[in-house]
Design an enzyme around this catalytic site. Structure first.
Site, PDB file in Angstrom:
ATOM      1  N   LYS A 187      14.672   4.750  -0.640  1.00 54.60           N
ATOM      2  CA  LYS A 187      14.597   3.445  -1.326  1.00 54.60           C
ATOM      3  C   LYS A 187      15.861   3.364  -2.165  1.00 54.60           C
ATOM      4  O   LYS A 187      16.056   4.134  -3.098  1.00 54.60           O
ATOM      5  CB  LYS A 187      13.348   3.388  -2.208  1.00 54.60           C
ATOM      6  N   GLU A 261      15.898  14.434 -10.821  1.00 54.37           N
ATOM      7  CA  GLU A 261      17.194  14.578 -11.500  1.00 54.37           C
ATOM      8  C   GLU A 261      17.278  13.421 -12.483  1.00 54.37           C
ATOM      9  O   GLU A 261      17.429  12.266 -12.083  1.00 54.37           O
ATOM     10  CB  GLU A 261      18.352  14.478 -10.493  1.00 54.37           C
ATOM     11  N   CYS A 296      25.112  10.907 -15.424  1.00 50.78           N
ATOM     12  CA  CYS A 296      24.087  11.659 -16.145  1.00 50.78           C
ATOM     13  C   CYS A 296      24.672  12.902 -16.790  1.00 50.78           C
ATOM     14  O   CYS A 296      24.134  13.402 -17.762  1.00 50.78           O
ATOM     15  CB  CYS A 296      22.915  11.992 -15.241  1.00 50.78           C
ATOM     16  N   GLU A 396      20.631   8.767 -24.406  1.00 51.23           N
ATOM     17  CA  GLU A 396      21.562   8.569 -23.297  1.00 51.23           C
ATOM     18  C   GLU A 396      22.016   7.108 -23.279  1.00 51.23           C
ATOM     19  O   GLU A 396      21.192   6.201 -23.214  1.00 51.23           O
ATOM     20  CB  GLU A 396      20.886   8.918 -21.968  1.00 51.23           C
TER      21      GLU A 396
END
Ligand code: NAI
Ligand code: MG
Length: 494
Positions: A187, A261, A296, A396
């Protein structure tokens, strides 16, 4: 048949519009609907993506389950050869794929997009070559019994990917899953559905139909039914912590394994004896300014020894000032755009929060080209003097914003570096081997580097601790651990 590379990304985006790839064929969504794909450098619509739902998921998973039976029965090296051939063909498309990913994500072609396309191709070659390593063990259980373990594929793997590095992150899931004998349904991310579809199309010229399918669509409508489909036996996800938890809960309902992840807030510690030149280059690369910090592993918390702090900030700023922001497709551009208006607003929010509590060093220049006036360009920001508990220092941001802190005490800085809910990557910069090794062992992260800041690549185990995720990717071990299960067979010869 071999697909000819098409280096006009605008034409290619139109050709790929409104389609999934299911069972070897490009098909529209069952609903007949699609959504716009935007060029973030101009705001213009460049194409559309099929809006997938549970019906498309079921068609793709059913095709995958059927194709997997013959694929699993094929000798591992034969599978590996086909996957290597996929990688070889993808290499012929590096420029094409680089241009298309630059167009749909706003990542600069020269500094980011073309490189990503070549690492994608390399990942398929790497994993294809590991096919004969799908070995089990012989177990010294009883001399009159032959006891062995074998590695079997799981079946159908569901993979959900993000938009920041969609090619590489997809390859690190699809390549090992296929080589291990699984079929895959991906996806794609809403913001970047086209280039990954092209990759799937190129690979479907080599692979049997149904083995590698790709759907576009929104998370709850298309991603969730993929995770919960009864025939999906494993889910591998890269994205936000929030969505990772949702995916993990859905997987728990079916008791299937999941690899995650997730995010990061990675520290970089620059000791007083560090090579400052290298550390500045490492911070520039580590913060992924060329990707507008949308990484990331971005080194977004930088701790610099008091003796180097001021010079470090001045020279880091000079480095980023020298980078050119502009049209992602222009070869002279160093820095492209943010992916979407939502992410743009999020980054701006953190910048204005940071300005309330610290000093903002605003870098580089917005492009002057009037055709880019609606583009999602944002000036990189280096914050200094922020309190450690300010939101931009803890959360983040996923944008070109880093926080630089001054330190004098090694133990205190190590504790501060580890004082994070994340644990993805970390770097330490020093000429002293003892300090380097001590920090490398004590930093709470899955990926620690000394005096360098390389990006993720095949054969380097990658993945985080704490909220940064579950499980590792990119290696032989990850293929064995995450895409096979171990079966014990005992033959009684007595
Ligand atoms: P997201 O985690 O929501 O999206 C990632 C993927 O998950 C997309 O394909 C999305 O369609 C899918 N998804 C969303 N909701 C889902 C659901 N309920 N079920 C199944 N699949 C679902 O990330 P998003 O919204 O693009 O970005 C938000 C933040 O996440 C970023 O600002 C960044 O901090 C972080 N992020 C981290 C990434 C990484 O590489 N670790 C990549 C992308 C985002
Ligand atoms: Mg989201």
């Amino acid at each position: 048949m071999t697909i000819t590379p098409n280096t006009d990304p605008f034409a290619l985006a139109r050709l790929l519009s409104g389609l999934h790839l299911i069972n070897g064929a490009l098909v529209p969504a069952a609903s007949g609907t699609s959504f716009d794909v935007i060029n973030p450098a101009t705001g213009a619509v460049i194409g559309t993506a099929a809006e997938g739902d549970a019906r498309d998921v079921d068609a793709a998973v059913t095709a995958a389950a059927k194709a997997q039976k013959a694929w699993k029965a094929m000798p591992a090296r034969e599978r590996g050869k086909l996957v290597v051939e996929c990688g070889r063909r993808l290499m012929d498309h590096v420029d094409e794929l680089g241009r298309l990913i630059a167009l749909e994500t706003g990542k600069a072609l020269r500094t980011e997009s073309r490189i990503e396309a070549s690492v994608l191709a390399d990942a398929f070659v790497f994993f294809g070559g590991l096919a004969s390593e799908l070995k089990g063990e012989s177990v010294p259980f009883n001399p009159s019994m032959l006891t062995v373990t074998v590695r079997e594929p799981i079946g159908v793997v569901g993979a959900i990917i993000p938009w920041n590095v969609p090619l590489l992150l997809m390859a690190l899931k699809v390549a090992p899953a296929l080589v291990a004998g699984n079929a895959v349904v991906v996806k794609s991310a809403e913001e970047a559905p086209l280039t990954v579809l092209r990759v799937c199309q190129i690979m479907n010229e080599v692979l049997p139909a149904g083995l590698f399918n790709i759907l576009s669509g929104f998370g709850p409508e298309c991603g969730a039914p993929l995770v919960s489909h009864p025939k999906v036996g494993k889910v591998t996800f890269t994205g936000s912590v929030e969505t990772g938890k949702i995916v993990s809960r859905m997987a728990a309902d079916k008791l299937i394994p999941v690899t995650l992840e997730l995010g990061g807030k990675s520290p970089m510690i620059i000791m007083g004896d560090a090579d400052l030149e290298k550390a500045i280059a490492g911070a520039t690369a580590g913060m992924r300014f060329t990707r507008q910090g949308q990484s990331c592993t971005a080194s977004s918390r930088i701790y610099v020894h008091d003796s180097l702090h001021d010079e470090f900030v001045r020279r880091l700023k000079a480095n980023v000032d020298a980078m050119k922001m502009g049209d992602p497709l222009d070869e002279s551009t160093d820095i492209g755009t943010i992916i979407s208006p939502d992410q743009f607003a999020r980054v701006q929010h953190y910048v204005s929060e940071g300005k309330k509590h610290g000093t903002a060093h605003v870098c580089s220049q917005l492009p002057e080209d009037p055709s880019l006036k609606d583009g999602l360009f944002i000036q990189p920001v280096i914050f200094t003097d922020l309190p450690a508990d300010a939101a931009p220092a803890r959360e983040e941001i996923f944008g070109p914003v880093c926080c630089v802190f001054r330190f004098t005490d090694y133990e205190a800085v190590l504790a501060e570096a580890n004082n994070s809910e994340y644990g993805l990557a970390a770097t330490i910069w020093t000429r002293d081997l003892k300090t380097a090794l001590d920090a490398a062992h004590r930093l709470e992260a899955g990926f620690v580097q000394v005096n360098q800041n390389l990006v993720v690549q095949p054969n380097l185990s990658y993945g985080g601790t704490k909220l940064s995720g579950l499980g590792k990717e990119a290696t032989l071990e990850s293929m064995l651990e995450h895409f096979t299960h171990k079966k014990t067979i005992i033959v009684n010869m007595g």
